[in-house]
Design an enzyme around this catalytic site. Structure first.
Site, PDB file in Angstrom:
ATOM      1  N   LYS A 127      21.007  52.263  46.552  1.00  0.00           N
ATOM      2  CA  LYS A 127      20.127  51.111  46.937  1.00  0.00           C
ATOM      3  C   LYS A 127      20.318  49.850  46.362  1.00  0.00           C
ATOM      4  O   LYS A 127      21.245  49.780  45.247  1.00  0.00           O
ATOM      5  CB  LYS A 127      18.613  51.459  46.398  1.00  0.00           C
ATOM      6  CG  LYS A 127      17.500  50.500  46.859  1.00  0.00           C
ATOM      7  CD  LYS A 127      17.158  50.886  48.259  1.00  0.00           C
ATOM      8  CE  LYS A 127      15.984  51.135  48.796  1.00  0.00           C
ATOM      9  NZ  LYS A 127      15.460  52.286  49.966  1.00  0.00           N
TER      10      LYS A 127
HETATM   11  N1  GLU Z   1      15.565  51.378  53.445  1.00  0.00           N
HETATM   12  C1  GLU Z   1      15.122  52.639  54.046  1.00  0.00           C
HETATM   13  C2  GLU Z   1      14.634  53.726  53.061  1.00  0.00           C
HETATM   14  O1  GLU Z   1      14.074  53.582  52.036  1.00  0.00           O
HETATM   15  C3  GLU Z   1      16.274  53.128  54.735  1.00  0.00           C
HETATM   16  C4  GLU Z   1      17.454  53.430  54.460  1.00  0.00           C
HETATM   17  C5  GLU Z   1      18.655  53.870  55.259  1.00  0.00           C
HETATM   18  O2  GLU Z   1      18.538  53.704  56.432  1.00  0.00           O
HETATM   19  O3  GLU Z   1      19.751  53.997  54.758  1.00  0.00           O
HETATM   20  O4  GLU Z   1      14.544  54.694  53.414  1.00  0.00           O
END
Ligand code: GLU
Length: 417
Positions: A106
């Site tokens: 992240k």
């Molecule tokens: N931000 C989204 C989540 O928290 C999607 C992450 C992604 O598609 O890699 O799951």
């Protein structure tokens, strides 16, 4: 609201709760409670008036035992190192719960994007992409959208990466616009898995989602799509909110019309034919289903005592503190955890990446069918784990499944001298 619980501590507590039901090596568990590495960087970019600004940005790569690191990038003033670490861990466990071949990552930049023009955001995003370039890649680490980022930012990151690498590599990032290599169904995917999870949970409880009253806290991409799809299933959306406040009509309203009002005015507040409610009032409304779809820590221990919903489906990441979770478990409120309920986003990101690698696009129908299969299978697996392990709630059941899968991958890889 505004609970100060450190999300990284929440993540570690969730892992400890599940570990009590697992026969896993203590050393391996320590590994699974810490990110492998965290990039912390200062990005300097030019504002439209020619002056320079420096902001803080992060990328945490939590665990890569099951595949490349995967997870979004958020732009929010509340972004901290610990928040990004927690969110990257939740991604690793989310990918394991739905059994897609990714680890967790992240990223975030600590800004309020509404303070900047589009060209300023483009320079900042490209500067972050250049900083991330050595870390990311189709087989290394694959970012995606998160809070306050979307197709526009993903397209800029893809273009920066491909230009600097002198190649085409659309699978380096997901959540792109269709014409830049995005997937059908990706924008709706998070909300779709929330609606599917709600349907499965009601079914599990021998209840029908048709006719159930619903409150949704947070009306961004996840919340507004979830509300619309739950409405399609016959649910009765009676209250929604965003960071400016909320609206409530016990007779229900059309969630798509509220979204249109938000698109026009910037907020759900002021929607015709509904009374105002605060976010805290919305979270404690007497409804059948509550969908927290905003940020972490929306429901703390005190608020949890006043929650009247029978079922909570987490569209946001980490919206309940561990103390709130305990209170809700004692009160027999069914909570479908974030790492399953909002996993539609990363699941369709995976489909996007597969399409990018194969240079072959799927129809929206195929995307939605495959997504439904993944979410329903994962939900069934969670229920089995819940029954087999005598755990306190579905969250712990989910972590038992996810941790086992990651531990197995780690063990099977063997020893490195
Ligand atoms: N931000 C989204 C989540 O928290 C999607 C992450 C992604 O598609 O890699 O799951």
């Amino acid at each position: 609201m505004g609970d100060q619980t450190n999300p990284f501590e929440s993540l570690r507590e969730q892992i400890d709760d599940a570990a009590a039901h697992l026969d896993a090596d203590e050393g391996v568990l320590t590994r699974l409670k810490n990110p492998e590495r965290v990039l912390e960087t200062n990005l300097t970019f030019e504002l439209d008036d020619g002056s320079l600004e420096t902001v803080r940005a992060y990328r945490s790569q939590f665990n890569g035992d099951r595949g490349p690191y995967k997870g979004g990038i958020r732009y929010h003033p509340g972004v901290t190192r610990d928040e990004v670490k927690a969110l990257s861990g939740w991604m690793a466990y989310k990918c394991a719960v739905v059994d897609i071949p990714y680890g967790g990552g992240k990223g975030g930049i600590a800004i309020d994007p509404s303070d900047y023009s589009e060209s300023e955001l483009e320079r900042l995003t490209r500067s972050f992409a250049a900083e991330l370039r050595p870390l990311i890649g189709e087989d290394r680490d694959i970012p995606a959208p998160d809070v306050n980022t979307g197709q526009r930012e993903m397209n800029w990151i893809k273009d920066t990466y491909e230009t600097l690498e002198n190649t085409t590599a659309p699978g380096v990032i997901t959540g792109k616009a269709l014409d830049s290599g995005g997937s059908e169904g990706r924008v709706e995917a998070t909300g779709r898995s929330v609606a599917l999870s709600a349907r499965e949970a009601f079914d599990w409880l021998d209840r029908d989602i048709a006719g159930a009253t619903v409150a949704v806290q947070g009306y961004g991409n996840a919340g507004s799509v979830a509300a619309a799809l739950i409405d399609d299933l016959g649910g009765d959306v009676v209250a929604v909110s965003d960071s400016s406040g909320g609206v409530h009509n016990p007779d229900g309203f059309d969630p798509r019309a509220v979204k249109a009002h938000k698109n026009e005015t910037g907020s759900v507040v002021g929607y015709d034919g509904a009374a105002s409610v605060t976010n805290d009032e919305l979270l404690t409304l007497d409804v059948d289903l509550l969908v927290p779809a905003a940020l972490e820590n929306a429901v703390d221990e005190t608020l949890a005592r006043d929650v009247s919903a029978d079922v909570i489906v987490e569209a946001a990441n980490g919206p309940l503190t561990p103390d709130a979770d305990d209170v809700l478990a004692e009160r027999d409120v069914t909570v479908v955890p974030d790492i399953l309920a909002n996993a539609g986003g990363v699941t369709v990101s995976y489909f996007e990446w597969v399409q990018n690698r194969q240079r072959f696009g799927w129809t929206e129908e195929r995307v939605n069918e495959e997504l439904e299969r993944v979410i329903v299978d994962a939900f069934d697996r969670l229920v089995e784990s819940h029954e087999a392990n005598d755990v306190k709630n579905l969250r712990t059941a989910a972590y038992v499944v996810a941790i086992s899968r990651i531990v197995n991958a780690y063990d099977q890889a063997g020893n490195w001298p």
